[in-house]
Write a protein that holds these residues in place. Structure first.
Motif, mmCIF file in Angstrom:
data_model
loop_
_atom_site.group_PDB
_atom_site.id
_atom_site.type_symbol
_atom_site.label_atom_id
_atom_site.label_comp_id
_atom_site.label_asym_id
_atom_site.label_seq_id
_atom_site.Cartn_x
_atom_site.Cartn_y
_atom_site.Cartn_z
ATOM 1 N N ARG A 1 -0.399 7.871 5.485
ATOM 2 C CA ARG A 1 -0.810 8.545 4.243
ATOM 3 C C ARG A 1 -1.417 7.564 3.249
ATOM 4 N NH1 ARG A 1 2.379 13.570 3.620
ATOM 5 N NH2 ARG A 1 1.956 13.527 1.396
ATOM 6 N N THR A 2 -1.141 6.283 3.454
ATOM 7 C CA THR A 2 -1.625 5.292 2.491
ATOM 8 C C THR A 2 -3.018 4.816 2.893
ATOM 9 O OG1 THR A 2 -0.557 3.524 3.728
ATOM 10 C CG2 THR A 2 0.701 4.520 1.944
ATOM 11 N N ARG A 3 -3.710 4.200 1.953
ATOM 12 C CA ARG A 3 -5.096 3.791 2.172
ATOM 13 C C ARG A 3 -5.209 2.578 3.088
ATOM 14 N NH1 ARG A 3 -4.886 8.492 -0.458
ATOM 15 N NH2 ARG A 3 -6.776 8.999 -1.607
ATOM 16 N N GLU A 4 -4.185 1.741 3.127
ATOM 17 C CA GLU A 4 -4.222 0.576 4.009
ATOM 18 C C GLU A 4 -2.952 0.564 4.835
ATOM 19 O OE1 GLU A 4 -4.723 -3.139 1.900
ATOM 20 O OE2 GLU A 4 -6.701 -2.574 1.178
ATOM 21 N N SER B 1 0.854 -1.184 0.000
ATOM 22 C CA SER B 1 0.000 0.000 0.000
ATOM 23 C C SER B 1 0.890 1.234 0.000
ATOM 24 C CB SER B 1 -0.897 -0.016 1.246
ATOM 25 O OG SER B 1 -1.734 1.124 1.248
ATOM 26 N N VAL B 2 0.773 2.018 -1.070
ATOM 27 C CA VAL B 2 1.531 3.271 -1.182
ATOM 28 C C VAL B 2 0.546 4.373 -1.544
ATOM 29 C CG1 VAL B 2 3.700 2.164 -1.875
ATOM 30 C CG2 VAL B 2 2.060 2.831 -3.638
ATOM 31 N N HIS C 1 -6.210 3.714 -5.262
ATOM 32 C CA HIS C 1 -6.054 3.569 -3.816
ATOM 33 C C HIS C 1 -4.692 3.010 -3.419
ATOM 34 C CE1 HIS C 1 -8.720 0.181 -5.054
ATOM 35 N NE2 HIS C 1 -8.028 -0.554 -4.246
#
Lengths: 448, 481
Positions: free
Chosen positions: B182-185, A331-332, A363
């Motif tokens: 800052r990331t979604r997950e 996740s980035v 996302h």
């Protein structure tokens, strides 16, 4: 912490007694996790029985792992102890669907597909698209907590939960939230369990926020010579005026596993839904963006063709045909997807075998899958792949989870990323909610 | 209460003399928030950075003095009231927008940033922050995080928790941690989601990463006027049944119209029993189609009038009516007691009828304004606090409305929080075991008795029967919901 010391038969008796009859399944072998087989598997058919079994295990000091469809049990560190598989597929009732309220309350063991079929009869759906929905349960999808391609437009898995009933580690049955879409009454405890992998409680019932099915849907697929062009086009659409339901990039290696995608090319699949005229305009804008970034070919699919593509995208890496030796989920931020992708591709072939990448740039999710070609010792190669993926993901400012990995390569490996200073609170939550370490000990973040 | 004087000196050393308030005459403004509960803090400190918050928290912890974090003080359930005295940590000096990242559609802000200022700053990139509590010109993002604030447009876009990606927080031992990012997950338990809506009892947010949305290309606002509330309720159900989730559906009854129209000139017709304000936004093609379908649905319930705002000015006027209702209720009665609850939206008609019956039973008018689309009610009991019997009846009517909400499958609070106002009602929804599970959170965060003690859970005390008496007098035209 007393580990279960008595023999299996005694535990089976305790569990059967607690479940109010011979609920224990034969064939605990089917519930293995990373090569560890539980002493007993039990499939209760009511919340009370789940509570009784959990309480019995708690008294006995046995370790319990809640089990849904068994589709993603590869996620997690090696189990420290594993005595009882608590199969929740017997809790398969849709308790209420209130179409006018856009809400439903279901037991945890209902499969995602069964729920979606019921909801679709009323023009609604749950905006969650876990892999293998015919097997995956609602409770399991929530416990894993990661989202599929639909996340961008409809939000996270955690955002669909409006109420939850949980069996605590000591067997107590507690609820939080409610059955309405807007609620700030009391702590939102369900948030601990979504993504908690069943380590703080057993999800037995959930109330969910539903979404109307879009009036019209279509999917545009564009093929590119390079992944960076496909990602640039995706980010162009992400930043533009339209709002697709999903935006997924598939690299040439992954495309080879997709039924309807031209091999030897990277692909950007964009799913649109809404009013026909709005969809029409979004399609033409997506086509224009694709062309600006040098796509080779654009196709459009509706109905079964589109459904099949999105099914494959959500299932990618989880169905038998595409299961990798190692699967990493990163996740980035959206803007970092391109550089991460390039880094992963550079290092991808290092251990030999084949790397495939699928990502959802809007996302910031990138799945990196590596399949061994058997040319090297698999554990060593797997570890090498994970090490270099971790380096690339850290360099991109992201977080990762190793979702699939040979059990033999997991020793000494934390499949979760470093969570920073918040680990202290996470450990302390485990102390509060499961002081005897009944629920899936060892498998979670930091060995929780 | 421990002696705070040595603490005051320590606080001055941390933040400077100007930012520690401890004289009684200066503390008065920190005695209350947007609710009616009052309590005098022992001191107020205004830290200017995360490091200062951390040092302040450590100092208070060593002194055994509890802390109440505070934003703009617009909350409606007593969340920022120092019920047990102690130190108020006001975060209003920390009001920098640290970063707007247009590529990733996010902003990093300090807790004292005013809600609306985020959207204003993001506007140059065509982005905005979606949660819009009616107090958005005053309330802070830190307060929104504490209360998980909503607003009219959360029908389509969700509440605060759906728009916060991560937070830097100070824990009760003074340590600093990032929850989410800052990331979604992010891996691990969703501590971010637990802290949001925890009413200041678990952690103090010192930086907040918020998700920004693209500004919609088109917006259309419709006013539908009905003779009866029932017709308006049916129209709400009809819109949802048609598969449309508008950006907002607001409803106001005849009391609200009567009160607000002379004050604001919103254009709500006289003699109407109820008005609906429905807003759709998005791509222009979708907005046109949805608006005409909403109009078609409303027409089938025999409206007196349906009108779309022709320009931004008319749209602003229609909304000014909605936003001005609470302040204008003072025209009908000296006081109001505003109740916040949510019910399943299909039960609107029945529950609103029963609220009228409750008003009749207690001989008090009850004005209804509601976020109808998501079933979030705001019945306001109109009364005169100078009459002790009216006051008693008001409180009983309020309690009966909350019981009604829960009985109809709803909840105690849709967006205002439990705080001090509703803590004694928690057993209507949750049994002892439910609450025991919730009560494990504060010890896990190490904040029990340290951050905002005495809130959320029932104390067993009978409440002094004056929750919102005088709220109008105090907040006047600026009153928000």
């Amino acid at each position: 912490m007393a580990a279960w010391g008595a023999d299996a038969a005694e535990l089976v008796d305790a569990v059967n007694g607690a479940a109010g009859g011979p609920a224990a399944c034969s064939g605990a072998d089917a519930y293995g996790i990373d090569g560890v087989t539980p002493k007993v598997a039990v499939r209760p058919a009511a919340v009370d029985a789940v509570s009784a079994v959990t309480a019995a295990a708690h008294r006995a000091g046995a370790a319990v792992t809640p089990w849904g469809g068994g589709t993603r049990t590869s996620i997690g560190n090696l189990p420290r102890r594993y005595d009882v598989a608590l199969d929740l597929t017997g809790l398969d009732q849709i308790i209420a669907h209130n179409p006018g309220d856009l809400t439903a309350t279901v037991q945890a063991g209902v499969t995602a597909a069964a729920l979606q079929r019921t909801l679709a009869d009323h023009g609604q759906f749950l905006a969650v698209d876990p892999p293998l929905p015919e097997s995956a349960t609602v409770g399991g999808a929530l416990a894993v907590g990661s989202s599929g391609p639909l996340k961008w437009q409809y939000g996270s898995v955690r955002d669909v939960v409006i109420g939850m009933k949980v069996v605590q580690a000591d067997g107590a049955v507690t609820k939080s939230g409610g059955q309405v879409v807007k609620n700030v009454s009391g702590y939102d405890v369900a948030r601990l369990h979504v993504g908690g992998l069943g380590t703080l409680g057993v999800i037995v019932e959930v109330s969910l926020k539903l979404t109307p099915l879009p009036a019209h849907e279509t999917t545009v697929t564009a093929s590119y010579g390079s992944a960076s062009d496909a990602i640039d086009a995706a980010l162009d659409i992400f930043g533009g005026g339209t709002a697709p339901l999903a935006l997924t990039v598939i690299d040439a290696s992954a495309a080879a596993d997709f039924k309807d995608l031209e091999s030897g090319a990277c692909h950007l699949a964009v799913r649109f839904g809404g009013r026909p005229r709005a969809v029409e305009r979004m399609v033409s804008e997506a086509q224009a963006a694709s062309k600006r970034h040098g796509c080779r070919r654009i196709r459009q699919a509706d109905g079964a063709g589109a459904a099949s593509l999105w099914r494959q995208a959500a299932d990618f890496g989880w169905d038998t045909a595409t299961r990798p030796t190692v699967g990493v989920r990163a996740s980035v931020t959206p803007a970092s997807v391109g550089s991460l992708w390039a880094a992963l591709q550079r290092q991808g072939t290092a251990p030999g075998g084949r790397t495939a990448l699928v990502g959802h740039p809007a996302h910031g999710i990138v799945q990196a899958h590596w399949r061994s070609d058997g040319a090297q010792p698999v554990d060593e190669a797997a570890r090498a792949f994970i090490r270099s993926a971790r380096r690339a993901i850290r360099a991109a400012g992201g977080k990762m989870v190793v979702e699939q990995c040979p059990a033999s390569a997991k020793a000494g490996l934390d499949v979760w990323d470093d969570v920073g200073d918040q680990i202290a609170v996470m450990r302390s939550l485990k102390d509060q909610y499961d002081p005897r370490r009944v629920l899936s000990p060892g498998r979670y973040v930091g060995g929780i | 209460m421990p002696d705070v004087d040595p603490l005051v000196n320590e606080l001055r050393a941390i933040v400077g003399n100007d930012y520690v308030i401890h004289l009684p005459e200066d503390l008065i403004v920190f005695e209350y928030d947007g609710s009616v509960d009052k309590a005098m803090p022992s001191a107020v400190v205004l830290p200017g950075s995360t490091a200062e918050v951390s040092e302040v928290v450590s100092a208070a912890s060593r002194a055994g003095v509890p802390i109440v974090a505070r934003g703009a003080g617009t909350g409606l359930s007593g969340g920022a009231v120092a019920e047990q005295g102690g130190l108020v940590v006001a975060l209003t000096r920390m009001k920098r927008i640290l970063e707007i990242d247009p590529a990733d559609h996010l902003a990093v802000v300090e807790p004292g940033v005013v809600n609306l200022d985020i959207s204003t700053a993001a506007a140059e990139y065509g982005l905005y922050f979606a949660p819009d509590p009616s107090s958005q010109r005053a309330c802070t993002i830190g307060g929104n995080v504490a209360e998980n604030s909503g607003g009219p447009h959360c029908l389509a876009y969700g509440v605060t928790t759906n728009h916060v990606l991560g937070m830097e927080v100070v824990l009760a031992d003074g340590s600093i941690a990032w929850l989410g990012g800052r990331t979604r997950e992010t891996p691990g338990y969703d501590l971010r989601g637990i802290v949001i809506g925890s009413e200041g009892t678990l952690a103090i947010a010192t930086k907040i990463v918020v998700r920004l949305l693209k500004q919609p290309e088109a917006v259309k606002t419709l006013l539908a006027v009905f003779k009866e509330m029932d017709q308006a309720s049916s129209a709400v159900s009809g819109i949802i049944a048609a598969g449309i989730v508008p950006a907002a559906i607001e409803m106001m009854d005849h009391f609200c119209i009567e009160a607000v129209e002379p004050a604001v000139n919103a254009g709500y017709p006289k003699g109407a029993g109820a008005v609906l304000l429905v807003e759709v936004d998005g791509l222009s093609e979708a907005v046109e189609e949805e608006a005409s379908e909403i109009e078609r649905v409303c027409r089938s319930y025999d409206p007196m009038e349906i009108r779309a705002a022709v320009d931004e000015e008319e749209r602003a006027r229609l909304w000014a009516g909605r936003k001005g209702v609470l302040g204008a209720l003072g025209r009908l009665a000296p006081n109001y007691y505003l109740v916040d609850g949510t019910i399943p939206r299909t039960r609107l008609m029945e529950v609103l009828a029963r609220i009228t019956e409750i008003g009749d039973k207690y001989g008090l008018p009850i004005a209804n304004l509601l976020h109808a689309g998501d079933g979030n009610l705001h019945p306001s009991v109109l009364f005169d606090e100078r009459d002790p019997d009216q006051l008693r009846r008001t409180m009983e009517a309020g309690a009966e409305i909350l019981e009604l909400c829960v009985e109809a499958g709803g909840v105690l609070s849709g967006e205002h929080g439990i705080g001090l106002e509703k803590q004694e009602y928690m057993p209507l929804m949750f049994n002892d075991e439910d609450m025991a599970a919730m009560a494990k959170l504060a010890p896990a965060f190490g904040s029990r008795g340290r951050f905002n003690p005495g809130k959320i859970f029932p104390t067993g005390k009978t409440r002094a029967p004056i929750p919102h008496a005088g709220a109008v007098a105090r907040t006047g035209a600026g009153a928000f919901i």
